[in-house]
Design a protein around this motif. Sequence first.
Motif, mmCIF file in Angstrom:
data_model
loop_
_atom_site.group_PDB
_atom_site.id
_atom_site.type_symbol
_atom_site.label_atom_id
_atom_site.label_comp_id
_atom_site.label_asym_id
_atom_site.label_seq_id
_atom_site.Cartn_x
_atom_site.Cartn_y
_atom_site.Cartn_z
ATOM 1 N N LEU A 483 0.849 -1.194 0.000
ATOM 2 C CA LEU A 483 0.000 0.000 0.000
ATOM 3 C C LEU A 483 0.883 1.242 0.000
ATOM 4 C CD1 LEU A 483 -2.576 -1.431 2.512
ATOM 5 C CD2 LEU A 483 -3.138 -0.725 0.188
ATOM 6 N N LEU A 484 0.574 2.113 -0.909
ATOM 7 C CA LEU A 484 1.402 3.295 -1.126
ATOM 8 C C LEU A 484 1.254 4.302 0.006
ATOM 9 C CD1 LEU A 484 3.247 4.666 -3.232
ATOM 10 C CD2 LEU A 484 1.187 5.611 -4.281
ATOM 11 N N SER A 495 -4.301 9.825 2.985
ATOM 12 C CA SER A 495 -4.595 8.455 2.556
ATOM 13 C C SER A 495 -4.457 8.330 1.039
ATOM 14 C CB SER A 495 -6.022 8.091 2.973
ATOM 15 O OG SER A 495 -6.488 7.027 2.171
ATOM 16 N N PRO A 496 -3.934 7.181 0.565
ATOM 17 C CA PRO A 496 -3.895 6.976 -0.897
ATOM 18 C C PRO A 496 -5.300 7.035 -1.505
ATOM 19 C CG PRO A 496 -3.322 4.961 0.284
ATOM 20 C CD PRO A 496 -3.360 6.066 1.300
ATOM 21 N N VAL A 500 -4.352 9.071 -4.546
ATOM 22 C CA VAL A 500 -4.249 8.272 -5.777
ATOM 23 C C VAL A 500 -5.170 8.829 -6.882
ATOM 24 C CG1 VAL A 500 -4.725 6.004 -6.812
ATOM 25 C CG2 VAL A 500 -3.272 6.170 -4.780
ATOM 26 N N ILE A 509 -0.134 8.692 -12.390
ATOM 27 C CA ILE A 509 -0.241 7.397 -11.724
ATOM 28 C C ILE A 509 0.619 6.318 -12.381
ATOM 29 C CG2 ILE A 509 -2.299 6.559 -12.961
ATOM 30 C CD1 ILE A 509 -1.476 6.103 -9.202
ATOM 31 N N ASN A 540 -1.523 -2.788 -5.887
ATOM 32 C CA ASN A 540 -2.720 -2.169 -6.467
ATOM 33 C C ASN A 540 -2.359 -1.472 -7.778
ATOM 34 O OD1 ASN A 540 -4.956 -2.408 -4.311
ATOM 35 N ND2 ASN A 540 -3.118 -1.812 -3.161
ATOM 36 N N SER A 542 -3.876 0.888 -11.070
ATOM 37 C CA SER A 542 -4.956 1.743 -11.596
ATOM 38 C C SER A 542 -5.276 1.385 -13.037
ATOM 39 C CB SER A 542 -4.518 3.206 -11.597
ATOM 40 O OG SER A 542 -4.651 3.746 -10.331
ATOM 41 N N GLU A 572 -3.916 -6.119 -7.973
ATOM 42 C CA GLU A 572 -5.297 -5.877 -7.570
ATOM 43 C C GLU A 572 -5.865 -4.754 -8.427
ATOM 44 O OE1 GLU A 572 -5.976 -5.288 -3.407
ATOM 45 O OE2 GLU A 572 -4.839 -7.078 -2.823
ATOM 46 N N ASP A 602 -10.322 -6.209 -6.802
ATOM 47 C CA ASP A 602 -10.394 -5.510 -5.517
ATOM 48 C C ASP A 602 -11.795 -4.934 -5.317
ATOM 49 O OD1 ASP A 602 -9.492 -4.443 -3.171
ATOM 50 O OD2 ASP A 602 -7.881 -3.242 -4.088
ATOM 51 N N ASP A 603 -12.148 -4.680 -4.074
ATOM 52 C CA ASP A 603 -13.411 -4.008 -3.738
ATOM 53 C C ASP A 603 -14.601 -4.643 -4.438
ATOM 54 O OD1 ASP A 603 -11.619 -2.382 -2.500
ATOM 55 O OD2 ASP A 603 -11.798 -0.732 -3.931
ATOM 56 N N PRO A 686 -1.536 -1.949 7.952
ATOM 57 C CA PRO A 686 -0.426 -1.876 6.997
ATOM 58 C C PRO A 686 0.805 -1.370 7.746
ATOM 59 C CG PRO A 686 -2.390 -0.827 6.097
ATOM 60 C CD PRO A 686 -2.678 -1.097 7.529
HETATM 61 P P1 C2E Z 1 -7.549 -1.068 -1.119
HETATM 62 O O1 C2E Z 1 -6.697 -1.642 -2.180
HETATM 63 O O2 C2E Z 1 -8.924 -1.603 -1.012
HETATM 64 O O3 C2E Z 1 -6.766 -1.193 0.190
HETATM 65 C C1 C2E Z 1 -7.338 -1.515 1.386
HETATM 66 C C2 C2E Z 1 -7.464 -0.345 2.267
HETATM 67 O O4 C2E Z 1 -8.141 -0.707 3.443
HETATM 68 C C3 C2E Z 1 -6.122 0.247 2.730
HETATM 69 O O5 C2E Z 1 -6.242 1.632 2.840
HETATM 70 C C4 C2E Z 1 -5.969 -0.369 4.099
HETATM 71 O O6 C2E Z 1 -5.121 0.369 4.970
HETATM 72 C C5 C2E Z 1 -7.378 -0.375 4.586
HETATM 73 N N1 C2E Z 1 -7.595 -1.427 5.623
HETATM 74 C C6 C2E Z 1 -6.982 -2.631 5.730
HETATM 75 N N2 C2E Z 1 -7.504 -3.330 6.781
HETATM 76 C C7 C2E Z 1 -8.465 -2.533 7.331
HETATM 77 C C8 C2E Z 1 -9.354 -2.709 8.427
HETATM 78 O O7 C2E Z 1 -9.381 -3.695 9.106
HETATM 79 N N3 C2E Z 1 -10.207 -1.658 8.692
HETATM 80 C C9 C2E Z 1 -10.213 -0.541 7.964
HETATM 81 N N4 C2E Z 1 -11.075 0.426 8.239
HETATM 82 N N5 C2E Z 1 -9.394 -0.356 6.885
HETATM 83 C C10 C2E Z 1 -8.521 -1.353 6.587
HETATM 84 P P2 C2E Z 1 -5.178 2.581 2.296
HETATM 85 O O8 C2E Z 1 -3.816 2.051 2.500
HETATM 86 O O9 C2E Z 1 -5.514 3.932 2.795
HETATM 87 O O10 C2E Z 1 -5.451 2.525 0.746
HETATM 88 C C11 C2E Z 1 -6.595 3.025 0.181
HETATM 89 C C12 C2E Z 1 -6.718 2.696 -1.260
HETATM 90 O O11 C2E Z 1 -5.723 3.362 -2.007
HETATM 91 C C13 C2E Z 1 -6.509 1.248 -1.589
HETATM 92 O O12 C2E Z 1 -7.660 0.511 -1.336
HETATM 93 C C14 C2E Z 1 -6.154 1.298 -3.021
HETATM 94 O O13 C2E Z 1 -7.325 1.327 -3.789
HETATM 95 C C15 C2E Z 1 -5.423 2.599 -3.115
HETATM 96 N N6 C2E Z 1 -3.982 2.337 -3.204
HETATM 97 C C16 C2E Z 1 -3.112 2.096 -2.194
HETATM 98 N N7 C2E Z 1 -1.870 1.893 -2.679
HETATM 99 C C17 C2E Z 1 -1.971 1.984 -4.031
HETATM 100 C C18 C2E Z 1 -1.028 1.844 -5.078
HETATM 101 O O14 C2E Z 1 0.178 1.585 -4.923
HETATM 102 N N8 C2E Z 1 -1.483 2.011 -6.348
HETATM 103 C C19 C2E Z 1 -2.789 2.278 -6.581
HETATM 104 N N9 C2E Z 1 -3.173 2.421 -7.825
HETATM 105 N N10 C2E Z 1 -3.698 2.395 -5.610
HETATM 106 C C20 C2E Z 1 -3.282 2.248 -4.329
#
Ligand code: C2E
Length: 703
Positions: A483-484, A495-496, A500, A509, A540, A542, A572, A602-603, A686
């Motif tokens: 996770l970025l 938050s990403p 993002v 991106i 992840n 895009s 993902e 994902d999602d 994370p």
């Molecule tokens: P995602 O891929 O669905 O990542 C899961 C998100 O849920 C992550 O948020 C993570 O920290 C959070 N999470 C994990 N376990 C729990 C939990 O038990 N409870 C709650 N409330 N949250 C939890 P994060 O790290 O803020 O990332 C948000 C989104 O940003 C990601 O959703 C993903 O879509 C995007 N993202 C993150 N890193 C990258 C990346 O390198 N590239 C791209 N394109 N998108 C990224």
Amino acid sequence: MNTPATVLIVDDEASVRKLLELFLRNQGYTTLIAACGTDALAMVELHAPDLILLDIMMPGMDGYEVARQLKADKATSNIPIIMLSALGEHGALLSGLEAGAEDFLSKPVDSAELWLRVRNLLRLKSFGDYLKSHNLMLEEQLQQRTIDLERFRSAMDASGDAIFLVSRKTMQLIEFNRRACEVLGYTAEELLRKKPADLVDSSTRQLEQLYDKIIAGRGPSEPTETRLHCKSGAHIPVEIHRQAYKSADDWIIVGIARDISQRKEADQRILKMAHYDTLTGLPNRKLFFTTLQMGLTQAVLSGWQLAVVTVDLDNFKHINETFSHLQGDKVLATFAQRLSNCLNASDTLGRMDGDEFAMIMIVREGQPGPQQIVERIREALREPYELNGQYTSMAASMGIALYPGDGEEAVSLIKHANTAMNRAKKLGGDTYRFYTAEMNVEALARQDMEVALRDAVKQQAFSVFYQPKMSVADDSICGLEALLRWQRPGLPDVSPAVFVPILESAGLISEVGRWVIGDVCRQMAVWRLAGYAPLQVAVNVSGDQITKGHLVADIEQALSEHQIDAKWLEIELTESSLMENTAHTIARLQALQQLGVKISIDDFGTGYSSLAYLRRFPIDKLKIDIAFIREVTSNPQDAAIARTIIELAHSLNLTVIAEGVETPEQLAFLAVNGCDQAQGYLFSKPLPLEALEVFLRDRQRLS
Ligand code: C2E
Ligand code: MG
Ligand code: MG
């Protein structure tokens, strides 16, 4: 008449001839002599005299016969004849008149009387000659004029333009060509009864003024554009070139009217192309903008309130991808029609771009306001659309900005309506928002963030955190999600989920995504060297990285550079990013799968979630969205959805994972329902590298 008149003396008596000759020469006349009638006729033919003195009684042809013959001949009939009769010849007068003689003199001739008669007759003759030649000249002139006029007429008639001659004095038409009749549809008689003002857009008064200017040499230098009023009621656009000619005490205005309908039509077409959208026939962005500017000017003057509403179809990309662009166009045309049906007559609808529309509404008391109209629009859009025999429903997101409250200029009103619309979109679509000042603050903050992100990309100010994924059956670590993270010294973490999308819209991106993949592979190589058991790591990705970037090449490059087996890398992807350019996306994913890279959705559950859809994509894993896990133990509906997704995944031979697992109860539910993997705060947040390594060592020690 300077040459002396010639008098022919005809008499058989030499003495008489001599005497007359003497008298006449004395007076300056030229004389000719003939001794008999036959000689006289021959002489006249040879040299026509101005007057003849003709004896009646002559041997052979007498004077009467000579006179008769001369008067019968057109060439000689105008020569006056004075008959000479001897005293006592009664009845001579009458016979002489009958023969055509003009006058009489009795012999012996009195010199004074002779002069008088000769002079008078000669004067009469010269006057007659003058009249005759003058008439002849007039006749010739008339003939010439007739020829000229005919030439002029046929030239006028040959012209493709309508030509009119108008008298300035009477302001009546005095002449026109055939084309004028054809164009106007009047007969020549009907047209003669028309006034010029009946035929064009100007009044007689205006035409008088125009004509006077032209007469004074101050007329327009260019032809004037106007319309001809035809008998049928039609109006033909023409350009008229006018000139004035002096004619006696009047001025004639010549007007040449050229039909410019075709040019006008072409102009109109060009104008339409430049200002209207061809698909929907609606004003395009440019015309919409000008209309709004004009509306605002009007609003200032009349104290109106205006609303600018922008509309964007939700998931329109999906229609274009699933069906075809042709079908997409059909939906847009129907959509535009429905929108326009919802508006008041005075409102304006325009197409801004693609599936983006905008409206200008005048807010009037007693009429439906913007909110009611927007509600009406939502209602109208909900009606299903027919596509290739299938029915699909559509929704739109709308934003409303009000004049003067939210802005006073067209640019800011459209911008603010867009901001509100984007807010509605973020809220999941199928809704509307009024613009608020906070939105503007947000939009500005977003702009600031974009600037900061551009800087971060240059400085490589990003890092990667890892969240473990656990196997539900035996509570072992089965993988990691990368996770970025964006470090901003002295500032709170963003938050990403927030930055993002900004990287995406800023076109950054792909570059950042490539860096993440490289960094993850580099890290995997470090762990291998440090002796950790290999773990599958999910990155992840895009949609833009697939459609606009070089995802496959980036991955191949990173894997080979760090000597990583592709089976340890997972990507993902969200459902919506799969929909962006399906054919191309499928091909890219197949290439990745061939390399051995695992593909996860994902999602899952928040997008289209269509089974038919999933089958088209080469995928290995489904990740149940956090939204269903959150209340999976308290909300039966969420529980049912989670259960269905697990079953669906297994029926397609896919692995299924749940994200956002925070409680043992949630984990228990997943275990009971056969979910393969879980990820969440229950196991670990994370983690940065060092913390993750501690976590991994603890776990490995445990096992
Ligand atoms: P995602 O891929 O669905 O990542 C899961 C998100 O849920 C992550 O948020 C993570 O920290 C959070 N999470 C994990 N376990 C729990 C939990 O038990 N409870 C709650 N409330 N949250 C939890 P994060 O790290 O803020 O990332 C948000 C989104 O940003 C990601 O959703 C993903 O879509 C995007 N993202 C993150 N890193 C990258 C990346 O390198 N590239 C791209 N394109 N998108 C990224
Ligand atoms: Mg993810
Ligand atoms: Mg997720």
